[in-house]
Design an enzyme around this catalytic site. Structure first.
Site, PDB file in Angstrom:
ATOM      1  CG  ASP A  67      -4.364  -8.049  16.338  1.00  0.00           C
ATOM      2  OD1 ASP A  67      -5.262  -7.231  16.045  1.00  0.00           O
ATOM      3  OD2 ASP A  67      -3.656  -8.598  15.485  1.00  0.00           O
ATOM      4  CG  ASP A 136       5.015 -11.927   9.228  1.00  0.00           C
ATOM      5  OD1 ASP A 136       3.770 -11.968   9.038  1.00  0.00           O
ATOM      6  OD2 ASP A 136       5.507 -11.640  10.334  1.00  0.00           O
ATOM      7  CG  HIS A 138       1.145 -11.674  10.879  1.00  0.00           C
ATOM      8  ND1 HIS A 138       1.972 -10.645  11.315  1.00  0.00           N
ATOM      9  CD2 HIS A 138       0.131 -11.056  10.235  1.00  0.00           C
ATOM     10  CE1 HIS A 138       1.453  -9.484  10.956  1.00  0.00           C
ATOM     11  NE2 HIS A 138       0.335  -9.710  10.298  1.00  0.00           N
ATOM     12  CD  GLU A 143       4.570 -11.004  13.739  1.00  0.00           C
ATOM     13  OE1 GLU A 143       4.223 -11.573  12.685  1.00  0.00           O
ATOM     14  OE2 GLU A 143       4.707  -9.773  13.815  1.00  0.00           O
TER      15      GLU A 143
HETATM   16  P1  PGA Z   1      -2.858  -5.126   6.255  1.00  0.00           P
HETATM   17  O1  PGA Z   1      -2.429  -6.043   7.487  1.00  0.00           O
HETATM   18  O2  PGA Z   1      -4.297  -5.451   5.975  1.00  0.00           O
HETATM   19  O3  PGA Z   1      -2.675  -3.722   6.723  1.00  0.00           O
HETATM   20  O4  PGA Z   1      -1.978  -5.502   5.116  1.00  0.00           O
HETATM   21  C1  PGA Z   1      -2.803  -7.385   7.486  1.00  0.00           C
HETATM   22  C2  PGA Z   1      -2.252  -8.103   8.694  1.00  0.00           C
HETATM   23  O5  PGA Z   1      -1.123  -7.809   9.105  1.00  0.00           O
HETATM   24  O6  PGA Z   1      -2.948  -8.986   9.208  1.00  0.00           O
END
Ligand code: PGA
Length: 260
Positions: A67, A136, A138, A143
């Protein structure tokens, strides 16, 4: 699904790197799916170490990132282009033309998304996809509510994700609202998935993803549908798993399991 619980972040990172290295040793021209965020940093550091100290070769590897934020130029310090260059690509020998990251600045997103999907297919599909998990639930920027068969597309970030990622920006208002992201369906097409998770802020999401129902409200739960998915969590991230003892028993009994 295989669930590997490691004592800390360092062991989680080394175990994940070992799995990537095994794929590269078996298939030197593997196609790797890359993830950003703070969690895979240790994994990338370990891969860089293996490259420098153990001749792990990336010269025939192709990569596809999950992404990118919409609106951030590639040289913006919070863009995922910048992140990948800083933390990984500049330290290993992947040919520049083999690196693919979604564009956050294209003038035609639908066309770019379609091209990205076609490019993955042309390269033979993704052999191993690295994943993080959002608080959350994802995967990539899929999302809650994302279709479990979604493909690469534009996505509006959830309030939770914007709050989580605000720590990287000077102001919360600076966090982009849109991202371009591989879909859940794109991710499930990869031949192998490795999801890394660390810290207690991820415990609920990991429990929902691994042991909860498969639901678009927790897109990481879709990995339950994959035949070769490995979740590597440190103790804090694994804390809410009800079958913790069972996963640890299986891993301890595995003859060829990487121990360090
Ligand atoms: P993070 O993000 O490793 O910074 O916690 C993980 C994600 O949102 O996939």
């Amino acid at each position: 699904m295989e669930v590997i619980i490691q004592r800390d972040y360092e062991q989680m990172s080394k175990t994940a790197a070992q799995i990537v290295a095994e794929v590269l040793n078996t298939k030197p021209n593997a196609v790797l799916g890359m993830a950003t965020g703070s969690t895979p940093l240790g994994l990338y550091q370990e891969l860089v170490r293996l490259h420098k100290e153990a001749q792990l070769d990336f010269s025939r590897v192709t990569t596809f990132n999950l992404d990118e934020y919409v609106g951030l130029p590639v040289n913006h310090p919070q863009s995922y282009h910048y992140f990948m260059h800083e933390h990984f690509f500049q330290h290993v020998n992947i040919p520049r033309h083999n690196i693919n990251i979604p564009s956050g600045t294209t003038s035609n997103y639908p066309a770019f998304c379609q091209w990205y999907e076609e490019r993955i297919a042309e390269c033979g599909g993704i052999d191993l996809q690295i994943l993080g998990i959002g608080s959350d639930g994802h995967i990539a920027f899929n999302e809650p509510g994302s279709s479990l068969s979604s493909r690469t597309r534009l996505k509006t970030l959830s309030k939770q994700t914007i709050d989580d990622n605000a720590r990287f920006f000077e102001h919360r208002e600076g966090v982009p609202v849109y991202a371009i992201t591989m879909g859940v369906g794109t991710i499930l097409d990869a031949r192998k998935l490795v999801l890394v998770a660390s810290g207690k802020a991820k415990a609920k999401a990991i429990a929902q993803a691994v042991e909860g129902p498969v639901t678009s409200m927790v897109t990481a739960s879709a990995i339950q549908l994959h035949r070769d998915a490995i979740v590597i969590a440190d103790k804090e991230a694994a804390a809410d798993l009800t079958m913790r003892d069972y996963y640890e028993f299986i891993y301890a009994a595995k003859p060829a399991a990487p121990k360090s």
